[in-house]
Enzyme design. Structure first.
Site: not given
Length: 324
Positions: A63, A65, A67-68, A143, A214, A272
């Site tokens: 996805h 976001h 942090d990914h 998510h 996530d 995570h």
């Protein structure tokens, strides 16, 4: 086949855990590495591993976001200076928008790559890649933002030629062995007729690895993880934090256990991990989960997990792969 965890933290980098990045090392299987998510600082983590950037042939993004994905522009740019050329392209899979993010980042920074990128923006669930060695399936998770889980299925390996059996029958080595391995029927110099099929062992069942993005607990996670040799599941929260996990569209360690049990997964790897869980607290996440599912482990940065073949003689489960 190995999983190397380059980042196991949630949300933002911490002293003990970088943000999410997982390498599926397929060096023996296809002389390649596949990355799943590329959080900020992933290229720094790779420098501390044995992974060569030019071996990375595919990147799967769960996805969008930060942090990914914030590590993507830096990794892709550095790859140009580390032995990559036009003969070593890369394919990036992910939700719609991943192409725009990468191309905008590279354009604004005037970064020029020495190799091509093929983008596969996912719009439908199902098989997103397949060749003679592997198939990868994707399904949407829960998510709040479009988030995918990936199911990597290795194709079965042909049975090995039973050389000891051939030697016992005094069948000399040479080109005849190649014919027998292909299952051909061969007439030997002494007149004997032998069928190659009689000297081939049982096929080796391929392995299944499920890597989820996530997500809240969802049935799609169970489908993706069906009979998996390894299931990688987020564990942002711990026991007693179910309401908090749901409100933030994440999962607890015990919810991950429920998914693993329902899916019939053999091994559960929790990642995570929130920065709140450090040291003994992180081990408490594992202890809580182990009370419900024995083969579970909270992974840490740079940990390498071997994924062995299942011994043929121990095969007891059906061959149902749960194809989407």
């Amino acid at each position: 086949m190995q999983l190397e965890f380059l980042g196991t933290g949630a949300g933002q980098p911490a002293k003990s855990r970088n943000v999410t990045a997982i390498a599926l090392r397929l060096l023996d299987e296809r002389n390649a590495v596949w990355l799943f998510d590329v959080g900020e600082g992933t290229q720094h983590q790779i420098l501390r591993s044995n992974i060569r950037p030019r071996k990375v042939e595919k990147i799967f993004i769960t996805h969008l976001h930060g942090d990914h994905i914030f590590g993507l522009p830096g990794f892709l740019s550095s790859r140009s200076f580390q032995g990559s050329d036009e003969h070593e392209p890369i394919t990036i899979y992910g939700p719609k928008g991943i192409k725009r993010f990468i191309e905008t980042s590279l354009s604004v920074s005037e970064s020029h790559l020495t190799y091509p990128i093929e983008y596969v923006e996912l719009t439908n669930e199902g098989t997103v890649f397949e060749d003679k060695t592997f198939a990868v399936e994707a399904m949407k998770l829960d998510h709040g933002i479009t988030s995918y889980g990936y199911r990597i299925v290795e194709k079965d390996h042909a049975g090995e030629l039973q050389v000891d059996k051939l030697k016992t029958m005094q069948i000399p080595s040479g080109p005849v062995y190649g014919k027998l391995k292909r299952g051909e029927t061969v007439t030997l110099p002494d007149g004997r007729v032998v069928n190659g099929a009689d000297f081939i062992g049982q096929p080796q069942k391929g392995r299944i690895v499920t890597i989820l993005g996530d997500t809240r607990k969802t049935q799609n996670s169970v489908i993706l993880g069906k009979n998996a040799d390894v299931l990688v599941h987020e564990s942002t929260y711990g026991k007693g934090e179910g309401k908090l996990a749901r409100s933030h569209h994440h999962s607890t360690n015990l919810q991950a256990v429920e998914v693993a049990k329902q899916a019939g997964a053999k091994k559960l790897l929790l990642t995570h991990i929130s920065a709140r869980y450090v040291g003994k607290l992180a081990m408490e996440l594992e202890k809580q989960a182990r009370e419900e599912f024995e083969n579970v482990h909270v992974v840490h940065d740079f940990e390498v997990i071997e994924i062995p073949f299942e011994h043929v003689e121990e095969t007891k489960v059906s061959d149902d792969r749960g194809t989407l």
